[in-house]
Design an enzyme around this catalytic site. Structure first.
Site, mmCIF file in Angstrom:
data_model
loop_
_atom_site.group_PDB
_atom_site.id
_atom_site.type_symbol
_atom_site.label_atom_id
_atom_site.label_comp_id
_atom_site.label_asym_id
_atom_site.label_seq_id
_atom_site.Cartn_x
_atom_site.Cartn_y
_atom_site.Cartn_z
ATOM 1 N N SER A 33 -4.699 32.408 7.184
ATOM 2 C CA SER A 33 -4.983 33.406 6.159
ATOM 3 C C SER A 33 -6.499 33.582 6.060
ATOM 4 C CB SER A 33 -4.441 32.934 4.805
ATOM 5 O OG SER A 33 -4.807 33.848 3.775
ATOM 6 N N TYR A 91 -3.757 25.835 -1.547
ATOM 7 C CA TYR A 91 -3.356 26.784 -0.496
ATOM 8 C C TYR A 91 -4.492 26.958 0.518
ATOM 9 C CZ TYR A 91 -1.834 31.264 1.544
ATOM 10 O OH TYR A 91 -1.467 32.270 2.409
#
Ligand SMILES: NC(=O)c1ccc[n+]([C@@H]2O[C@H](COP(=O)([O-])OP(=O)(O)OC[C@H]3O[C@@H](n4cnc5c(N)ncnc54)[C@H](O)[C@@H]3O)[C@@H](O)[C@H]2O)c1
Length: 264
Positions: A141, A155
């Site tokens: 990401s 995350y």
């Protein structure tokens, strides 16, 4: 002739979202795609692809459980003879500020995003070495590797780990004819992101989508199939000399250096 004709591909997190878009695009290019997910809806997702005349199969597995993952990959290879492509995509997120996050939430996110990605790569790797051929594409990401938002410490850490695994494994895997790359999406319109918008603006979730899009140079969120196009490219013979790279696909969302008050 499709550019992935005859290839056997496993896509995780394929019941919905990015994995689903990727599975559909890989199948459209001729691959036989095994959709993997722990959600029951993975069967319907595979049937939908088959109904369009493409080759698909499905397996229900929790990627965080190594034994189950290994049994699933062994079963796929027993049935199809090989595994050429892994789109290692299943991932979860919980937006919680660092002072509020607890070890249970941490372990849940680590379990899917780090352990699950490791498990899948580990399970396909011996087969890819035997074949002296493989394409591993991990979903990382831009969050954690390029930019951060509030509530994303854990995350972010997992996506940093996915990017690090990509480089380190690419180095070891290269001599075996295996490439390992990562895709780094920005904002993609998936059920997960739609949920975030509903949670934040229950009365008008679409207004949250529009506001996000306004800050992206291409003025819209990414479509799941656009991630699939990049994955198909990395899995194809058009990308034979690309390994260990991180490909940002964010419509330019990570470009601004500062919030532009003159144009806000
Ligand atoms: N949507 C975005 O904007 C965005 C941006 C950057 C990165 N990503 C990454 O893309 C990947 C997919 O995200 P998405 O937005 O499509 O999410 P999503 O929640 O819409 O879909 C994820 C899928 O993974 C499955 N899954 C979750 N845990 C699993 C497990 N333990 N075992 C098997 N399957 C499991 C879910 O059932 C679901 O079908 C994730 O790795 C996410 O971190 C998403």
């Amino acid at each position: 002739m499709g550019k992935l004709d005859g290839r056997i591909a496993i896509v995780t997190g394929a019941a919905q979202g990015i994995g689903n878009g990727s599975a559909r695009v890989l199948a459209k290019h001729g691959a036989t795609v095994i959709l993997v997910d722990f959600a029951e809806s993975v069967e319907a997702a595979a049937e939908e692809i088959k109904a369009q005349g493409y080759k698909a199969d499905w397996r229900r597995v929790d990627v965080s459980k190594l034994e189950d993952v290994q049994a699933m990959v062994d079963d796929v290879v027993a049935k199809y003879g090989r595994v050429d492509i892994l789109h290692n995509n299943a991932g979860v997120n919980r937006r919680v500020k660092f002072e509020d996050i607890d070890p249970k939430t941490r372990d849940f996110i680590f379990g899917v995003n780090i352990i699950g990605v490791w498990n899948m790569a580990k399970a396909v790797y011996p087969y890819m070495i035997k074949q002296q051929y493989g394409r591993i594409i991990n979903t990382s990401s831009v969050t954690g590797t390029r930019v951060v938002d509030e509530g994303q410490t854990t995350y972010s850490m997992t996506k940093g780990a996915v990017s690090a695994l990509t480089r380190a494994l690419a180095y070891e895997a290269g001599p075996h004819g295996i490439t390992v790359n990562a895709v780094l999406p920005g904002w993609v319109r998936t059920p997960k992101v739609e949920q975030v918008c509903r949670d934040n603006r229950p009365d008008d979730p679409e207004s949250a989508m529009r506001d996000m899009a306004a800050f992206i140079p291409l003025k819209r969120l990414c479509r799941i199939e656009e991630i699939g196009d990049l994955v198909a490219f990395l899995a194809s013979d058009e990308a034979t000399y690309i390994t260990g790279t991180e490909m940002v696909i964010d419509g330019g969302s990570t470009l601004p250096e500062t919030f532009d008050i003159l144009h806000a």
